[in-house]
Design a protein around this motif. Sequence first.
Motif: not given
Length: 608
Positions: A232-242
Motif C-alpha cells: 500500500e505504501g508503494l501504491r500510494r507513493g507511485l499514485d497508482l489505483l488498486p
Amino acid sequence: MRLLPEASWLQFNRRVLRQSERPDFPLLERLRFLAIWNRNLDEFFAARIAKIFLKGRGDAAHRALLEEAQAQCLYAAERYHALLQEAAPVLQVLSAEALDELDWMYFRVFLAEVVAPRTDLIPWEAVGDLSHGALYFASPKHLVRLPQDLPRLLPVPGREGTFVRLGALVRARSDLFLPEEAPLYEFRVLRLLESERARADWDELAQALEGRQEGVPTLLVAEEGFPEAWLEGLRRGLDLLPEEVFRLPPPLNLTLVEALVEAGPSGWRFPPLKPVRPEGFLKNPLGRLREEDLLLYHPFEDYGAVERFAEAALRPEVEEVYATLYRIGEENPLAEALLEAARRGKRVHVLLEGRARFDELQNLRWYLRFLRAGVEVLPLSERKVHAKALLLLTREGGFAHLGTGNYNPQNGRLYTDFSLFTAREEVVRDVHAFFRAVRQGSFPDLALLRTGEAIRALLVESILAEAHPKGRVILKFNHLTDPEVLSALVEAAEAGARVDLLVRSTLTLLHPRFQAKSLVGRYLEHARVAAFRAGGAWKVYLTSADAMPRNFQNRFELLFPVLSKEARRKVLKVLKRQVRDDRNSFLLLPEGEKVLWGGRHDAQRPPG
C-alpha cells in the motif's frame, strides 16, 4: 462489433502467449515466446496504454485492459513452470535453498564482489522516483535496486543446464545489501516512456530522451506474499489505483528465459532456415534490374539481396543515393554501404527517423556516424518518416528498392516482408520526387505512388469498386483501425464481396461478413498488402503503412503498385496461402476467436 485498439492489441499479445502451447513447436521456441510476450506487455504499459491512461484512467475500459493484462500474467506464470517441468532435467532453475555448499562458495563471492557494489540502497521516501522496468526489493526500512545489465538468470558452475535466479540469491543474502539482515520482496514499476515534447530536430530529440525516464507510473508488479502495508505504501507513493497493482509469483519478468533458450540443446529449436538466394541478382544487381523487376518475399528469399543492392551504390555509374532509415539496429551492412559511398565522394542523403519508438538512442548514434562521414542527414519533418525506400541515381536514370519492412538485418531474417527492386522510369521518378519534396519540407506530388491521405483514398476507392457479389478484397496489415477504410470494407462485404482480412495485431471492427484472421507463428508477419480482384485483372499494392489514421495523417509512408504480372502472381500466391492457413491462424469473429492449429496448410513454410 467494435473494439478499442488497446483491447484488440492485448488480444494479439494473448495469441503470442499461446504460442507457448504449440504442440508443433520445439520446447525452446515455446519458451522464447514467453520472453516475446513479456517484452510486448512492458511496451504496452510504457506506450500503447498512454491514450486510455491519460484520458480515461480508472474508467471501465481501462479497468478491463488491466483485468485482461493480469489474467495473461497469471497464465504466463503457469506456462513458465509447465515448460520448466518439461525441460527438466536437461534444463532446470533451482531455488536458492536447493543450492549446496559448493554452489554457495561461488555465489557468496559473486554477490559480494559483483552485485552488491552495484546495487542502490534507496529510502522509502524516494519511492516516486523508481525507474521503469528495473527489479527492486523492498525491506522494512529500505528499497534495493538491482543494476539493469546484470543477468537475471545465472548458470550454476559445474552443473550443466542448471541455473538460479539472481533475485532468489539476493533475497537469500539480504545481509549483503542492507545495513542489517531483513526479509526482501521483489517488485517492478512500469512507466509511460513517451516524451510529451514535439521534436523538430535532433537537438530537441536528445533533450527529450534525457527526460524520458520521468514518465508517469502505469503499473506496479509485486510478488505474491508481499506485505500488504508495504504494498500500500508503494501504491500510494507511485499514485497508482488498486487495480494497477498485480501480484504474481516470481520471476516478475519472463524475459530471463532467453538464457535457457541460448543454453538448451539445438534439437529443441527450429532448424535453421535456408533462404533462396537470387544468384543472378546478387552477382549483378543493376544489370539484372535493367532487364526486369525483382520481387522477393523475406525471410524465405534472402534479405541479403537488399544489402547487396545497397552495396551497388559503390559502383562507378551511381552518382547519388537516397535512403529512408527507421529501425536499423546496432549493426547494419546497408547503412555501412551508405557510409562508404559517402566516403568515396558520392552524394548520399538519408532520411533517418529519430522518433522510432524505443530506438531513438540507437538512431542518434547513427545520426552522428552519418554526419561525420559526410552524409546529408535530412531534417526531421513534422511527419514521422516510416516509408521504406532506397534510391540509386545514375546519369541515365536510376534504380529503386521499395519495401514493407525496415532496413534491419535481424528483422529481415525473422519478419515476413516484401521487397520490390525496379529500374522502371515512372517508379524511379516518383521515388526521387518523394525524397526531393521531403528534403525541401514540402508535401510530395506523386503520379504513381501514394503517400499520406492519398493512401487512404486509394484504398477506399478500390474497396468500394469491389462492392458487388463478384468483388473480392484481400488486405494484409499489422493494424487495421482506420474508420473510413473499415466503413468501406463493411459496404463491400454487405454488397456481397468477399472480404479477406489478414490482420496480425489490431483490428477494431469485427463483422460477420468479414473473413478475418490473425497469423502468429515462427516468423513475425509484417508485410502490408492490398489486393483487389478488379474484374479478374488483379490490382496489387505493397505499402509501408498500416491502415491507421496516424499513418495517413501524421506520417510519410509509401504505397506502390506491383506492376510486373509475375510479381503480382507471386504476391497473390502468398496471400491466398495465408487465407487458407490452418496451422498458425486465429479466426477473428464477433463472438470470439477460434484457433486453427494442426492443419495441412502452413503459410509460414517456405513457398513451394
